[in-house]
Design a protein around this motif. Structure first.
Motif, short mmCIF file in Angstrom:
data_model
loop_
_atom_site.label_atom_id
_atom_site.label_comp_id
_atom_site.label_asym_id
_atom_site.label_seq_id
_atom_site.Cartn_x
_atom_site.Cartn_y
_atom_site.Cartn_z
N GLU A 1 -6.56 -0.23 3.85
CA GLU A 1 -7.37 0.83 4.43
C GLU A 1 -6.74 2.20 4.19
N SER A 2 -5.42 2.28 4.26
CA SER A 2 -4.73 3.53 4.02
C SER A 2 -4.91 3.99 2.57
N GLN B 1 -4.00 -5.49 5.58
CA GLN B 1 -5.30 -4.84 5.77
C GLN B 1 -5.12 -3.35 6.05
N ARG B 2 -4.18 -3.01 6.89
CA ARG B 2 -3.95 -1.60 7.20
C ARG B 2 -3.49 -0.84 5.97
N ARG B 3 -2.69 -1.47 5.14
CA ARG B 3 -2.22 -0.80 3.92
C ARG B 3 -3.40 -0.59 2.97
N GLY C 1 -1.94 -8.18 10.31
CA GLY C 1 -2.87 -7.20 9.77
C GLY C 1 -2.24 -6.09 8.96
N GLY C 2 -0.96 -6.23 8.61
CA GLY C 2 -0.29 -5.18 7.87
C GLY C 2 -0.89 -4.91 6.51
N TRP D 1 -5.54 -9.32 1.51
CA TRP D 1 -6.23 -8.04 1.37
C TRP D 1 -5.89 -7.37 0.03
#
Length: 206
Positions: free
Chosen positions: A67-68, A63-65, A60-61, A42
């Motif tokens: 998105e953040s 991806q979440r970062r 998914g860490g 990502w």
């Protein structure tokens, strides 16, 4: 200046490019799902520490970062290229200060940069074109769209750190190739290693 909802579009060689903000994460995910590396990366390798990146590889860490970060500021995370309605390419770009790999204490490729420029000079650290769509000029379209986005955001210059022209190693092609940047007006700023070159395009004089 463009905002997260900015509608800046560029059309070239049948390819439509646009900035990526929070609303575009789903479509970008469709593109990243086409390759194992991007599915886990990502494009966070340059935005965080090695430990954080490694921990985010599974579960998914990363991806979440992403998105953040996409939701936290007004500057898009990069540019997405689509062809016939399908996402085919991605170019990460933004202020150099976003990328720890460039401005962090362990940085070597850009160690000689002018640190005072980190918020006004943009970096294009990564390019990804989906299998089956390579060799069609999409990398050129992505770099061109990144230049336009940086200009619209008020950047004074934009840089890349691609593989030097003599290097053909495909494993690191995600940083781009010197020829692509040169053909779009970038000039070599430094050659920190035999296989990498820092390319730069001034924007404040345009």
């Amino acid at each position: 200046m463009p905002t997260r909802g900015d509608s800046l579009l560029s059309v070239s060689i049948g390819v439509v490019t646009r900035p990526v903000g929070p609303a575009d994460v789903g479509e970008l995910g469709l593109l990243f799902d086409t390759a194992r590396t991007t599915r886990h990366c990502w494009c966070m390798a340059f935005c965080t520490t090695r430990t954080q990146f490694a921990l985010g590889w599974f579960g998914g860490g990363n991806q979440r970062r992403f998105e953040s970060l996409a939701g936290a500021g007004s500057t898009p995370m990069g540019v997405l290229a689509s062809q016939a309605g399908e996402p085919v390419g991605w170019g990460a770009c933004g202020p150099r200060s976003r990328y720890l790999a460039a401005v962090g204490p362990s940085s070597t490729i850009m160690a000689n940069r002018v640190e005072a420029e980190d918020h006004t000079v943009w970096l294009l650290p990564c390019l990804f074109v989906r299998d089956g769509s390579r060799g069609l000029g999409i990398s050129h379209a992505l770099v061109g769209a990144a230049v336009e986005l940086a200009r619209r955001d008020g950047a004074t210059a934009i840089e890349g750190w691609p593989l030097a022209a003599a290097q053909q190693r495909s494993a690191e092609a995600f940083v781009g190739r010197e020829q692509v940047f040169a053909e779009l007006g970038f000039t070599p700023r430094s050659r920190p290693t035999p296989d990498r070159v820092v390319m730069r395009l001034e924007l404040d004089a345009d």
